[in-house]
Scaffold this motif. Structure first.
Motif, PDB file in Angstrom:
ATOM      1  N   THR B  44       0.816  -1.222   0.000  1.00  0.00           N
ATOM      2  CA  THR B  44       0.000   0.000   0.000  1.00  0.00           C
ATOM      3  C   THR B  44       0.849   1.271   0.000  1.00  0.00           C
ATOM      4  OG1 THR B  44      -0.168   0.030   2.419  1.00  0.00           O
ATOM      5  CG2 THR B  44      -1.891  -1.151   1.232  1.00  0.00           C
ATOM      6  N   GLU B  45       2.134   1.148   0.351  1.00  0.00           N
ATOM      7  CA  GLU B  45       3.004   2.326   0.430  1.00  0.00           C
ATOM      8  C   GLU B  45       4.273   2.062  -0.381  1.00  0.00           C
ATOM      9  OE1 GLU B  45       1.986   4.950   2.089  1.00  0.00           O
ATOM     10  OE2 GLU B  45       0.410   4.108   3.357  1.00  0.00           O
ATOM     11  N   VAL B  46       4.822   3.111  -0.972  1.00  0.00           N
ATOM     12  CA  VAL B  46       6.038   2.961  -1.777  1.00  0.00           C
ATOM     13  C   VAL B  46       7.163   2.327  -0.956  1.00  0.00           C
ATOM     14  CG1 VAL B  46       7.810   4.168  -3.108  1.00  0.00           C
ATOM     15  CG2 VAL B  46       5.431   4.915  -3.262  1.00  0.00           C
ATOM     16  N   PHE B  47       7.292   2.760   0.312  1.00  0.00           N
ATOM     17  CA  PHE B  47       8.417   2.263   1.112  1.00  0.00           C
ATOM     18  C   PHE B  47       8.283   0.780   1.465  1.00  0.00           C
ATOM     19  CE2 PHE B  47       5.469   3.877   4.395  1.00  0.00           C
ATOM     20  CZ  PHE B  47       5.410   2.786   5.254  1.00  0.00           C
ATOM     21  N   GLN B  48       7.128   0.191   1.226  1.00  0.00           N
ATOM     22  CA  GLN B  48       6.972  -1.250   1.484  1.00  0.00           C
ATOM     23  C   GLN B  48       7.547  -2.108   0.351  1.00  0.00           C
ATOM     24  OE1 GLN B  48       2.732  -1.355   1.989  1.00  0.00           O
ATOM     25  NE2 GLN B  48       2.793  -0.678   4.127  1.00  0.00           N
ATOM     26  N   GLN B  54      11.721  -0.230  -5.408  1.00  0.00           N
ATOM     27  CA  GLN B  54      11.633   1.225  -5.180  1.00  0.00           C
ATOM     28  C   GLN B  54      12.388   1.976  -6.283  1.00  0.00           C
ATOM     29  OE1 GLN B  54      12.636   2.604  -1.187  1.00  0.00           O
ATOM     30  NE2 GLN B  54      11.636   0.858  -0.240  1.00  0.00           N
ATOM     31  N   ALA B  80       1.318  11.646  -7.611  1.00  0.00           N
ATOM     32  CA  ALA B  80       0.831  11.424  -6.251  1.00  0.00           C
ATOM     33  C   ALA B  80       0.485   9.966  -5.984  1.00  0.00           C
ATOM     34  CB  ALA B  80      -0.413  12.287  -5.998  1.00  0.00           C
ATOM     35  N   ALA B  81       0.900   9.498  -4.809  1.00  0.00           N
ATOM     36  CA  ALA B  81       0.480   8.200  -4.278  1.00  0.00           C
ATOM     37  C   ALA B  81      -0.392   8.498  -3.065  1.00  0.00           C
ATOM     38  CB  ALA B  81       1.694   7.363  -3.890  1.00  0.00           C
ATOM     39  N   LEU B  82      -1.697   8.369  -3.219  1.00  0.00           N
ATOM     40  CA  LEU B  82      -2.636   8.698  -2.143  1.00  0.00           C
ATOM     41  C   LEU B  82      -3.202   7.396  -1.569  1.00  0.00           C
ATOM     42  CD1 LEU B  82      -4.407  11.788  -3.828  1.00  0.00           C
ATOM     43  CD2 LEU B  82      -2.403  11.771  -2.360  1.00  0.00           C
ATOM     44  N   GLY B  83      -4.197   6.830  -2.232  1.00  0.00           N
ATOM     45  CA  GLY B  83      -4.666   5.505  -1.819  1.00  0.00           C
ATOM     46  C   GLY B  83      -5.620   5.496  -0.643  1.00  0.00           C
ATOM     47  N   ASN B  84      -6.322   6.603  -0.407  1.00  0.00           N
ATOM     48  CA  ASN B  84      -7.277   6.614   0.700  1.00  0.00           C
ATOM     49  C   ASN B  84      -8.515   5.781   0.384  1.00  0.00           C
ATOM     50  OD1 ASN B  84      -5.444   8.461   1.707  1.00  0.00           O
ATOM     51  ND2 ASN B  84      -6.686  10.246   1.168  1.00  0.00           N
TER      52      ASN B  84
END
Lengths: 147, 147
Positions: B44-48, B54, B80-84
């Motif tokens: 769900t997050e880029v850092f994952q 990456q 943008a990476a939002l994902g809400n």
């Protein structure tokens, strides 16, 4: 010479510096909302940075996101380079919660900013700064500046 | 097994695949609006993403942004990476113009989407696909699918 755009200076407080980017806290206490500003002149898009700076920005952005996600127990990070109003390249890192004031919408233009008090800013930052130092940020923000 | 989230499938058309990410066109003809979806499960997050992924996402995002900026003669890119709403990691790449329907606001939730016609989609994509192939995208979208 690189200088942070006056609108970012007005809307934020400087927290510190990574090797490439200045780290700002946006003065809207609704969210833990941080901004990375690469210290490079005349850049409006990530792809305009040279390759080394692109890699460094990626590292700073992803390391910062991971720290904020864990520290603030985020439900979601919102990471965005928009720049329609202030074109100087800056990357938002916003901690979002399912019960925050404009979830699930993006934060821009939905709810007016709420100012920090000295106390709420201290609560937001005091335990974070030591962790920022551990990921390579030279912190310049201090809770009690010299008087 | 990786599968694109059904809401992204519903709102977008698949254009092709980079080594890491699927490339989608969001079905809102107001803007040239593309989305990269890394083909990795449960992220769900880029850092994952792992470090190699990456770096690959950074390359795909920056190369795509540069191409869209030039091809569509953008005034600004919004990345943008939002994902809400859809938490599966996906990165918006939106070409913005000073005279587009919600400038200078971000695009989300401001103006209702306007659908593509066969003709407007062809106009938007036909000259782009050859350029996408040159930056490593295996294009699967075709103007005239087999009948």
């Amino acid at each position: 010479m690189f200088k942070i755009h006056f609108q970012l200076e007005r809307d934020c407080v400087l927290i510190g510096h990574f090797p490439l980017s200045s780290l700002l806290l946006n003065l809207d206490a609704h969210y833990p909302w941080f901004i990375l500003v690469p210290q490079r002149e005349d850049i409006t898009e990530v792809f305009q940075l040279n390759e080394q700076d692109q890699r460094q920005l990626m590292i700073e952005s992803n390391t910062l996101s991971a720290l904020l996600y864990e520290h603030f127990q985020a439900d979601k990070m919102n990471v965005a380079a928009l720049g329609n109003v202030v074109s100087q390249l800056h990357v938002h890192h916003i901690v979002r919660y399912r019960d925050d004031p404009c979830w699930p919408q993006p934060v821009w233009g939905v709810v007016s900013a709420t100012p920090y008090t000295e106390k709420t800013m201290l609560m937001r930052l005091e335990k974070l700064t030591a962790k920022l130092a551990l990921i390579g940020c030279t912190v310049c923000w201090a809770a009690h500046p010299a008087e």
